[in-house]
Write a protein that holds these residues in place. Structure first.
Motif, mmCIF file in Angstrom:
data_model
loop_
_atom_site.group_PDB
_atom_site.id
_atom_site.type_symbol
_atom_site.label_atom_id
_atom_site.label_comp_id
_atom_site.label_asym_id
_atom_site.label_seq_id
_atom_site.Cartn_x
_atom_site.Cartn_y
_atom_site.Cartn_z
ATOM 1 N N ILE A 140 30.850 47.309 45.476
ATOM 2 C CA ILE A 140 30.861 47.942 44.161
ATOM 3 C C ILE A 140 30.080 49.250 44.169
ATOM 4 N N TYR A 144 32.261 52.549 43.094
ATOM 5 C CA TYR A 144 31.915 53.182 41.824
ATOM 6 C C TYR A 144 30.762 54.184 41.937
ATOM 7 N N LYS A 145 30.281 54.408 43.181
ATOM 8 C CA LYS A 145 29.191 55.365 43.408
ATOM 9 C C LYS A 145 27.958 55.012 42.562
ATOM 10 N N ALA A 151 25.019 48.494 40.505
ATOM 11 C CA ALA A 151 26.157 47.698 40.982
ATOM 12 C C ALA A 151 25.975 46.225 40.631
ATOM 13 N N LYS A 154 26.530 45.606 36.969
ATOM 14 C CA LYS A 154 27.961 45.657 36.652
ATOM 15 C C LYS A 154 28.654 44.375 37.113
#
Length: 209
Positions: A140, A144-145, A151, A154
């Motif tokens: 992740i 998603y940088k 991460a 999220k």
């Protein structure tokens, strides 16, 4: 009832479940249905893809959509006992779509409670993909940088929403062996290893082995 072979994939966020579904569908040359099911349902209902995605995989939408529905540039308020909450309507339409698509051809379906919806279909392979925390964070973060903390936040939020959505609609435990036929650990088997295994299972089922 269809004799098509359907593979349904539930997954932890960051486990590689979508990548597995996509790779498997390409290898087997069969359709993949995932977020496009949301868009198909949105088109049938007559709302934007964005509005539909905001309702997707979150129980909160079940409550909020009973009162307010965003349609383009204006807002329509829903009232009355006979009004169906938008999130319930979305789920109902997606359920109908899943069954129609399963009857149409063999396919891979990621998420959408497809294992539950197609529970009476004998030709289905229901799997759930999970992975170790560290591997999920790395995936992740890369996609998603994000920082590792961002991460993980999220991941926890998305998993919580998926769990609530699944359990609210099915009454089953999300990610349990009781809810799925096969559990795969992507950290141990790798994405390609799981795809290889599912391809072998699919081809054996198609041959009637």
């Amino acid at each position: 009832m269809t004799e098509n072979t359907i593979i349904t994939i539930g997954r932890q966020f960051g486990s590689g479940g979508h990548e597995i579904g996509n790779m498997l569908a390409q290898r087997l040359n069969i359709p993949l249905y995932d977020k496009n099911l949301i868009h198909m349902a949105a088109q049938e209902i007559g709302i934007s893809n964005e509005a539909a995605e905001n309702l997707n995989e979150t129980v909160l939408g079940r409550f909020l959509s009973a009162y307010v529905v965003n349609l383009g540039d204006y807002t329509t308020f829903m009232s009355g006992e006979d009004t169906e909450p938008l999130s319930d309507r979305m789920y109902r339409v997606q359920t109908e779509l899943v069954k129609k698509l399963a009857d149409r051809s063999s396919c891979v379906i990621v998420g959408r409670c497809a294992d539950y919806i197609l529970g009476d279909y004998s030709s289905c392979i229901h799997v759930f993909i999970h992975a170790f925390k560290e591997d999920r964070i790395r995936r992740i973060s890369r996609i998603y940088k994000l920082t590792e903390k961002q991460a993980w936040d999220k991941i926890k939020r998305t998993d919580r929403e998926r769990k609530l959505y699944y359990e609210a609609h099915t009454g089953r435990d999300w990610g349990s062996i009781e809810s799925h036929q096969i559990l795969f650990n992507a950290s141990l088997m790798g994405v390609e290893g799981i795809v290889d295994a599912l391809e072998a299972i699919y081809r054996s089922k198609e041959k009637g082995v």
